[in-house]
Write an enzyme that holds these catalytic residues in place. Structure first.
Site, PDB file in Angstrom:
ATOM      1  N   GLY A  91     -21.084 -16.403   8.675  1.00  0.00           N
ATOM      2  CA  GLY A  91     -20.661 -15.969   7.342  1.00  0.00           C
ATOM      3  C   GLY A  91     -19.749 -17.008   6.712  1.00  0.00           C
ATOM      4  CE  LYS A 145     -20.927 -12.041   5.542  1.00  0.00           C
ATOM      5  NZ  LYS A 145     -19.934 -11.323   6.324  1.00  0.00           N
ATOM      6  CG  HIS A 157     -25.062  -8.193   6.899  1.00  0.00           C
ATOM      7  ND1 HIS A 157     -23.804  -7.754   6.546  1.00  0.00           N
ATOM      8  CD2 HIS A 157     -24.879  -9.337   7.600  1.00  0.00           C
ATOM      9  CE1 HIS A 157     -22.910  -8.610   7.011  1.00  0.00           C
ATOM     10  NE2 HIS A 157     -23.532  -9.576   7.650  1.00  0.00           N
ATOM     11  CG  ASN A 191     -24.901 -13.354   5.092  1.00  0.00           C
ATOM     12  OD1 ASN A 191     -25.130 -13.488   3.891  1.00  0.00           O
ATOM     13  ND2 ASN A 191     -24.576 -12.203   5.649  1.00  0.00           N
ATOM     14  CD  GLU A 211     -23.954 -10.582  11.622  1.00  0.00           C
ATOM     15  OE1 GLU A 211     -23.544 -11.747  11.486  1.00  0.00           O
ATOM     16  OE2 GLU A 211     -24.178  -9.836  10.665  1.00  0.00           O
ATOM     17  CD  GLU A 271     -20.526  -8.079   4.930  1.00  0.00           C
ATOM     18  OE1 GLU A 271     -21.265  -8.729   4.177  1.00  0.00           O
ATOM     19  OE2 GLU A 271     -19.798  -8.616   5.805  1.00  0.00           O
ATOM     20  N   GLY A 317     -15.745 -11.260   9.606  1.00  0.00           N
ATOM     21  CA  GLY A 317     -14.749 -11.576   8.579  1.00  0.00           C
ATOM     22  C   GLY A 317     -13.321 -11.266   8.996  1.00  0.00           C
ATOM     23  CB  SER A 375     -14.989 -14.480  13.441  1.00  0.00           C
ATOM     24  OG  SER A 375     -14.530 -13.479  12.549  1.00  0.00           O
TER      25      SER A 375
HETATM   26  P1  13P Z   1     -18.168 -14.060   9.284  1.00  0.00           P
HETATM   27  O1  13P Z   1     -18.724 -15.276   9.994  1.00  0.00           O
HETATM   28  O2  13P Z   1     -17.487 -14.398   7.991  1.00  0.00           O
HETATM   29  O3  13P Z   1     -17.352 -13.213  10.206  1.00  0.00           O
HETATM   30  O4  13P Z   1     -19.437 -13.166   8.862  1.00  0.00           O
HETATM   31  C1  13P Z   1     -20.388 -12.857   9.809  1.00  0.00           C
HETATM   32  C2  13P Z   1     -21.555 -12.244   9.143  1.00  0.00           C
HETATM   33  O5  13P Z   1     -21.475 -11.135   8.660  1.00  0.00           O
HETATM   34  C3  13P Z   1     -22.794 -13.032   9.044  1.00  0.00           C
HETATM   35  O6  13P Z   1     -23.850 -12.255   8.603  1.00  0.00           O
END
Ligand code: 13P
Length: 253
Positions: free
Chosen positions: A236, A11, A97, A9, A169, A99, A175, A215
């Protein structure tokens, strides 16, 4: 047997040049594994989807969108439909997701409409679920995940469920550099699979892939993948570095 699935992803990152370059590097580094022993997908920002889909057209790496709107077409300024995404070569789409839930404010009801619209429009939705830190600390993880799975899949027939992938997640791991331990991931995935079993029957629940996200890095990917109910990884930050993403794909083989 559930085939491992690694999705990146991206983002709101990359630009027109970097997105294509990243896609090409991933494609050239994963020729032998992608599509054969592991399903691989990348989810770039909307504006780079078409260029990335073209760059990956000769590879078996699929392209996914990070979101969709649930209406098929019409006066919905700024939104993108499932059929538009399918038209430019998208196969997957993230729905709900964290976010979008916690930054943009999407509700379970809206996410449910998106999951249904994705399937009707010929896309394969990846329904994302996961608890906040405060919810985990209050021992509400199972309760939150139950609500998100049940509402996210509301009114979805068993026949349509096979189009769905679930991504667990935990929000506190996204993140932050904090990863769920392999045991925490396994516990949550096992819980989700049993929940799907109650909703759709054990056989169907056994077939659904449940990805872990939060992560994921090259050095924790293999441990997470070693868990029985962790069928793949939604990556991510590490998916923006071709070498890291390729190492994660290798760890999933
Ligand atoms: P990170 O791997 O940066 O923690 O993000 C995870 C994520 O939100 C994947 O959709």
């Amino acid at each position: 047997m559930r085939k491992p699935f690694v999705a990146g992803n991206w983002k709101m990152n990359t630009d027109s040049y970097a997105s294509v370059e990243l896609a090409e590097r991933i494609a050239s580094g994963s020729v032998e594994t992608a599509g054969q022993s592991v399903t691989v997908a990348v989810c770039p920002p909307f504006v780079y989807l078409q260029a990335v889909a073209r760059a990956l057209s000769a590879s078996s790496i699929a392209v996914g969108a990070q979101d969709i709107y649930f209406e098929p077409k019409g006066a919905f300024t700024g939104e993108i439909s499932a059929s538009m995404l399918k038209d430019i070569g998208c196969v997957y789409c993230l729905c709900g997701h964290s976010e979008r839930r916690h930054v943009i404010g999407e509700t379970d009801e809206l996410i449910n409409k998106k999951v249904a619209a994705a399937i009707s429009g010929g896309l394969l939705p990846i329904l994302c679920v996961g608890e906040l830190l405060a919810e985990r600390e209050a021992s509400q993880t199972n309760q939150v995940v139950t609500r998100q799975v049940k509402k996210g899949l509301a009114d979805l027939s068993a026949e349509k469920l096979s189009a769905v992938t679930i991504a667990y997640e935990p929000v506190w791991a996204i993140g932050t550099g904090l990863t769920a331990t392999p045991q925490q991931a396994q516990e949550a995935h096992d819980f989700i699979r049993k929940l799907l079993g109650q909703m759709y029957g054990g056989q169907l629940a056994e077939e659904i892939r449940i990805l872990y996200g939060g992560s994921v890095k090259p050095d924790n990917a293999a441990d997470l993948m070693s868990q029985q109910d962790v069928d793949g990884l939604l990556v991510g930050g590490a998916s923006l570095k071709a070498d890291d993403f390729l190492a994660i794909i290798q760890a999933a083989v």
